[in-house]
Scaffold this motif. Structure first.
Motif, PDB file in Angstrom:
ATOM      1  N   TRP A   1      11.788  -4.477  -6.958  1.00 40.68           N
ATOM      2  CA  TRP A   1      11.490  -5.637  -6.118  1.00 40.68           C
ATOM      3  C   TRP A   1      11.340  -6.885  -6.986  1.00 40.68           C
ATOM      4  O   TRP A   1      10.923  -6.808  -8.142  1.00 40.68           O
ATOM      5  N   ILE A   2      11.618  -8.013  -6.397  1.00 38.16           N
ATOM      6  CA  ILE A   2      11.251  -9.306  -6.957  1.00 38.16           C
ATOM      7  C   ILE A   2      10.268  -9.897  -5.957  1.00 38.16           C
ATOM      8  O   ILE A   2      10.602 -10.080  -4.776  1.00 38.16           O
TER       9      ILE A   2
ATOM     10  N   THR B   1      -0.987  -9.281   1.893  1.00 38.80           N
ATOM     11  CA  THR B   1       0.394  -9.296   2.376  1.00 38.80           C
ATOM     12  C   THR B   1       1.296  -9.869   1.292  1.00 38.80           C
ATOM     13  O   THR B   1       1.026 -10.940   0.746  1.00 38.80           O
ATOM     14  N   THR B   2       2.356  -9.134   0.985  1.00 37.85           N
ATOM     15  CA  THR B   2       3.269  -9.517  -0.090  1.00 37.85           C
ATOM     16  C   THR B   2       4.699  -9.487   0.428  1.00 37.85           C
ATOM     17  O   THR B   2       5.125  -8.495   1.025  1.00 37.85           O
ATOM     18  N   ALA B   3       5.430 -10.565   0.212  1.00 41.33           N
ATOM     19  CA  ALA B   3       6.849 -10.627   0.567  1.00 41.33           C
ATOM     20  C   ALA B   3       7.659 -10.424  -0.710  1.00 41.33           C
ATOM     21  O   ALA B   3       7.285 -10.913  -1.778  1.00 41.33           O
ATOM     22  N   ALA B   4       8.750  -9.677  -0.578  1.00 41.91           N
ATOM     23  CA  ALA B   4       9.568  -9.382  -1.766  1.00 41.91           C
ATOM     24  C   ALA B   4      11.016  -9.164  -1.364  1.00 41.91           C
ATOM     25  O   ALA B   4      11.328  -8.899  -0.205  1.00 41.91           O
ATOM     26  N   TRP B   5      11.887  -9.290  -2.363  1.00 37.45           N
ATOM     27  CA  TRP B   5      13.272  -8.861  -2.225  1.00 37.45           C
ATOM     28  C   TRP B   5      13.301  -7.438  -2.769  1.00 37.45           C
ATOM     29  O   TRP B   5      12.842  -7.193  -3.894  1.00 37.45           O
ATOM     30  N   GLU B   6      13.828  -6.505  -1.993  1.00 36.18           N
ATOM     31  CA  GLU B   6      13.935  -5.108  -2.421  1.00 36.18           C
ATOM     32  C   GLU B   6      15.394  -4.794  -2.731  1.00 36.18           C
ATOM     33  O   GLU B   6      16.290  -5.185  -1.981  1.00 36.18           O
ATOM     34  N   PHE B   7      15.604  -4.087  -3.852  1.00 35.35           N
ATOM     35  CA  PHE B   7      16.953  -3.739  -4.301  1.00 35.35           C
ATOM     36  C   PHE B   7      17.079  -2.238  -4.465  1.00 35.35           C
ATOM     37  O   PHE B   7      16.179  -1.598  -5.015  1.00 35.35           O
ATOM     38  N   ASP B   8      18.198  -1.680  -4.022  1.00 34.13           N
ATOM     39  CA  ASP B   8      18.516  -0.279  -4.245  1.00 34.13           C
ATOM     40  C   ASP B   8      18.991  -0.135  -5.696  1.00 34.13           C
ATOM     41  O   ASP B   8      19.962  -0.783  -6.105  1.00 34.13           O
TER      42      ASP B   8
END
Length: 158
Positions: A51-52, A101-108
């Motif tokens: 994640w970022i 609460t945390t927002a993130a970009w998730e990557f496979d």
């Protein structure tokens, strides 16, 4: 499909990529929201994604026998959460939990490793950025260890 842009002035992994390669990577991203208290991953589990962090924070922890989970670092906005996905055998070295609460970009991870293999310049930039993150975390851990185990006073030992 249009990729979501990285944050303005992106640093870290996104900032290490050319605009074209950043777009290629972001095509693989999914926006996720992690409620506070969510266990993102567990020490020893399969590292199949990373994640970022966009906003909020995630605490990295290690299990200490007799003491339970001990937080060793907190990752905030712009930070890379997870590097074990890049290094075989792809198992988490730490655990992680969302702090609020945390927002993130998730990557496979498999898709990103495949992209890196197809585009060596992008792969080198990802590897260099992740290695830099690992180095920063090792330095921070060293300082924490010195704080914990170093003498609590200045000057020579009496």
């Amino acid at each position: 499909m249009s990729a979501a842009p990285g944050p303005p002035g992106a640093e870290g992994l996104l900032g290490a990529l050319s605009p074209e390669d950043r777009e290629r990577l972001m095509v693989l991203a999914s926006a996720v929201t992690l409620p506070g208290g969510t266990r993102v991953f567990e020490e020893g589990g399969e590292a199949d994604r990373f994640w970022i962090v966009r906003s909020g924070a995630v605490a990295l922890d290690v299990h200490v026998p007799g003491r339970g989970r001990t937080v060793v670092e907190t990752i905030g906005a712009g930070g890379l959460l997870g590097w074990s996905w890049l290094c075989p055998p792809h198992h988490w070295h730490l655990g992680a939990e969302a702090r609020g609460t945390t927002a993130a970009w998730e990557f496979d991870a498999a898709a990103v490793r495949e992209l890196c293999a197809e585009r060596p310049v992008l792969g080198l930039a990802v590897l260099t950025s992740v290695a830099g993150t690992i180095g920063e975390r090792l330095r921070a851990a060293r300082i924490r260890l010195l704080d914990l185990y170093g003498p609590p006073w200045e000057g020579p030992v009496p």
